[in-house]
Design a protein around this motif. Sequence first.
Motif, short mmCIF file in Angstrom:
data_model
loop_
_atom_site.label_atom_id
_atom_site.label_comp_id
_atom_site.label_asym_id
_atom_site.label_seq_id
_atom_site.Cartn_x
_atom_site.Cartn_y
_atom_site.Cartn_z
N ALA A 239 -7.93 -0.07 3.19
CA ALA A 239 -6.98 -0.87 2.39
C ALA A 239 -7.28 -2.35 2.54
CB ALA A 239 -5.55 -0.57 2.82
N TYR B 115 0.81 -1.22 0.00
CA TYR B 115 0.00 0.00 0.00
C TYR B 115 0.84 1.27 0.00
CZ TYR B 115 1.29 -0.43 4.89
OH TYR B 115 2.02 -0.58 6.04
N TYR C 237 -7.60 5.25 3.14
CA TYR C 237 -6.62 4.78 2.16
C TYR C 237 -6.79 5.50 0.83
CZ TYR C 237 -4.16 1.91 -1.19
OH TYR C 237 -3.33 1.50 -2.21
#
Length: 424
Positions: free
Chosen positions: A228, A72, A257
């Motif tokens: 996420a 991520y 996110y």
Amino acid sequence: MDVLEKLTILTDAAKYDAACTSSGGSRGPKKGYLGNTSSSVAGCCHSFSADGRCVTLLKVLLTNNCVYDCKYCVNRRSNDTRRAAFTPEELADLTIQFYRRNYIEGLFLSSGVFRSPDYTTELMIRALRLLRETYRFNGYIHAKAIPGTSPDLVEQLGFLADRLSVNIELPSEMGLKTLAPDKTKGAILAPMKQIQTRNQQSKEELVKYRHAPKFAPTGQSTQLIVGATADSDFHILRLTQGLYDRYRLKRVFYSAYVPVVEHALLPSKEVKPPLLREHRLYQADWLLRFYGFRAEELLDEEHQDFNPQVDPKCSWALSHLDFFPVEVNTADYETLLRIPGVGVTSARRILSARRAGRLQIDHLRRLGVVMKRAQYFLTADHKMTDGLRFTPDSLLRSLVAAERPLLPQPELEQLSLFDSAGTA
């Protein structure tokens, strides 16, 4: 690459770290030192201090080079991005130059993991030691403790910084294994426990020895990424409750996110950040810290996510209509805080005002009660607002209508953190 180029890269790389908070601490003026830290001036990047002034920190990474490959993260080792690194000398000098020009009032320092957690932390310690000992900088410093760093280095870092933070990032162990395989739950929680224990020891030492060195005197914080992974609000809020109970964290920050990389295990770049969900979590967090709620009261196994239409306090009230209406002339402080539209300040004002006589409905607005929400859940002298009629269904519609003007249309994006903090 010159220092300004590095600054451009490393400040941009730090923008996804939300765990940058006002200190709430005090480091008074000291002869021969530069700067000071007090509750009236210390704050976070483009935020507000306790007295309402806008204050700022230099929020920057030591380096965006990283040996980890968290899927991520824009700074992961496999991502094709421009890399840069400050030397400790460059960072210390840059911070002082910015302070002298009145651009900043302190430093928020994080970093990618360069070579190893210990090596990176040693560089951070060198930079902070230059600031504290060579430049005699007495201002606010928030430093990021990197999971996996040896306890001795975490201790050195804590004696140089006002606040430390260890970012959990992903709310579950499964999320870590899937998206951040280089990190482990144990490596994250170990420095958290060390910081909490050492901070308490430092406070006890200060009672005995007034000039004992202070270890992270304003405590620690952390950050959780929202959206996420598939973790529910209930899971995130229970984790938050546990962190406050077990490690005495000052703040848990939530970061919606932002899809910045393409990966099969992550939301696509077309998916918008869950800003309203982040906003609801901040509101719920406020209820945990200041209103006496517990995570299991706000959500449970059957209701694992917050209703996006109404704030968590109203949602709880709708599920506990048997608790209401509350009589404001007799209710205790904790009960008053359960009423939607009644905040910490207005609850205290009610307690103070009713000593002079019985309160009536028309007094409450002047005491700061948000009547467009509160009127459905309270009585004053055993009377509700004149002409008020509602059913459970119409009550929900009324609360949604009261909430809607606060949320930008049509996407219902979040308010700022400070608007959410002030919402009763």
